[in-house]
Design a protein around this motif. Structure first.
Motif, short mmCIF file in Angstrom:
data_model
loop_
_atom_site.label_atom_id
_atom_site.label_comp_id
_atom_site.label_asym_id
_atom_site.label_seq_id
_atom_site.Cartn_x
_atom_site.Cartn_y
_atom_site.Cartn_z
N ASN A 39 53.63 45.21 41.09
CA ASN A 39 52.88 44.96 42.37
C ASN A 39 51.73 43.98 42.14
O ASN A 39 51.45 43.55 41.00
CB ASN A 39 52.30 46.23 42.57
CG ASN A 39 51.42 46.99 41.74
OD1 ASN A 39 50.90 46.11 40.81
ND2 ASN A 39 51.24 48.10 41.51
N ALA A 40 51.05 43.77 43.21
CA ALA A 40 50.14 42.56 43.41
C ALA A 40 49.10 42.84 42.59
O ALA A 40 48.40 42.14 41.82
CB ALA A 40 49.54 42.77 44.75
N ARG A 44 47.51 40.39 39.67
CA ARG A 44 45.80 40.12 39.31
C ARG A 44 45.45 40.16 37.94
O ARG A 44 44.76 39.40 37.54
CB ARG A 44 44.92 41.03 40.17
CG ARG A 44 45.20 40.56 41.62
CD ARG A 44 43.80 41.10 42.37
NE ARG A 44 44.35 41.22 43.97
CZ ARG A 44 45.05 42.08 44.45
NH1 ARG A 44 45.23 43.25 43.76
NH2 ARG A 44 45.36 41.64 45.81
N GLU A 45 46.24 41.28 37.20
CA GLU A 45 45.57 41.43 35.66
C GLU A 45 46.00 40.19 34.93
O GLU A 45 45.28 39.68 34.15
CB GLU A 45 46.23 42.73 35.23
CG GLU A 45 45.64 43.84 35.51
CD GLU A 45 46.65 45.05 35.08
OE1 GLU A 45 46.73 46.07 35.56
OE2 GLU A 45 47.54 44.86 34.00
N PRO A 67 51.31 36.96 50.20
CA PRO A 67 49.94 37.08 51.03
C PRO A 67 48.94 37.89 50.65
O PRO A 67 47.78 37.76 51.29
CB PRO A 67 50.52 37.51 52.42
CG PRO A 67 52.03 37.09 52.12
CD PRO A 67 52.41 37.59 51.00
N LEU A 68 49.19 38.92 49.68
CA LEU A 68 48.08 39.99 49.44
C LEU A 68 47.19 39.20 48.07
O LEU A 68 46.30 39.58 47.68
CB LEU A 68 48.77 41.08 48.60
CG LEU A 68 49.70 41.83 49.73
CD1 LEU A 68 50.24 43.12 48.71
CD2 LEU A 68 48.83 42.47 50.86
N LEU A 69 47.99 37.99 47.75
CA LEU A 69 47.15 37.26 46.37
C LEU A 69 46.44 36.06 46.76
O LEU A 69 46.99 35.12 47.82
CB LEU A 69 48.60 37.12 45.43
CG LEU A 69 48.74 38.44 44.87
CD1 LEU A 69 50.07 38.54 44.33
CD2 LEU A 69 47.78 39.00 43.82
N PRO A 70 45.55 35.50 45.78
CA PRO A 70 44.93 34.44 46.19
C PRO A 70 45.82 33.06 46.41
O PRO A 70 46.84 33.06 45.94
CB PRO A 70 43.91 34.04 45.07
CG PRO A 70 43.79 35.43 44.43
CD PRO A 70 45.16 36.14 44.71
N SER A 71 45.53 32.25 47.07
CA SER A 71 46.53 31.22 47.68
C SER A 71 46.51 30.11 46.40
O SER A 71 47.38 29.04 46.60
CB SER A 71 45.95 30.47 48.82
OG SER A 71 44.57 29.88 48.67
#
Ligand code: PLP
Length: 226
Positions: A39-40, A44-45, A67-71
């Protein structure tokens, strides 16, 4: 149990060792963290540990996660690409590793033209000739190359392979060596440059680096079991 950042550090250290062992510059080798089925939050980790390049193998999953994550994260597509998913895939991924047929190349060319894109791709090769795997057989790729080079939109930047499942990484070596040889043969015969070799996963990436990999695709060693 260690977390994603620690495992990433371990993998990076092993990449450096393999590069040093084979006298290669480590900067020629890029680590793709294969985040499929994670998952997102997991992504991120890894991002917090300075990993910016990720690999996904399903268009649907990528469309909901990206789309849930930085571009500023970068994404490569490494799975089998269905023709009806090409339009969704192209804007999400900076490189498609898995062009496995002339038909798929034709579709990527067509959508690229319609949508004003110049897709960067690798050609997937089934070096071991396994019936269960996608990809060009080496002989078939040589025969199809002229046709593939006629596509105006496609930027063909190298080859990708998945070695047969094995318990011993050394068993993958001949397959990786074969991909590198095939690259050389294609470059000579067709007067082109194929700078990238995408090969090596959690269990055999060190061997792949010794045999010339420029992209290693690593999931389990970074994120744990799926
Ligand atoms: C899942 C996958 C990987 C990563 O595999 P791990 O064994 O988890 O490292 C690499 N390449 C492709 C094409 C994959 O589908």
């Amino acid at each position: 149990m260690s977390g994603t950042p620690e495992r990433l550090e371990e993998v990076r250290a092993e990449i450096e060792q393999a590069a040093a062992k084979s006298g290669r510059n480590v900067e020629e080798i890029e680590l793709i963290a294969v985040s499929k089925a994670h998952n997102a939050e997991k992504i991120r980790e890894a991002m917090a540990a300075k990993q910016l390049l990720f690999g996904e193998s399903k268009v649907q999953e990528a469309r909901s996660k990206i789309p849930l994550l930085p571009s500023h994260l970068r994404w490569h597509f490494i799975g089998h690409l269905q023709k009806n998913k090409v339009r969704h895939a192209l804007p999400l991924f900076e490189l498609i590793h898995s062009i496995d047929s002339v038909d798929l190349a034709k579709q990527v060319e067509r959508i690229g033209k319609e949508d004003g894109l110049f897709p960067r791709v690798l050609l997937q090769v089934n070096v071991a000739g396994e019936t269960s795997k996608f990809g060009f057989k080496p002989e078939a790729l040589i025969e199809s190359m002229e046709q593939l080079l006629e596509f105006q939109r496609l930027s063909i930047e190298g080859l990708m392979t998945i070695a047969p499942l094995a318990t011993d990484a050394e068993k993958s070596r001949p397959h990786f060596a074969r991909l590198q040889l095939l690259r050389g043969e294609l470059e000579q015969r067709f007067h082109l440059k194929l700078p990238h070799l995408s090969m090596g996963m959690s269990d055999d990436f060190a061997v792949a680096i010794e045999e010339g990999a420029t992209f290693v695709r690593i999931g389990t060693r970074i994120f744990g079991p799926r």
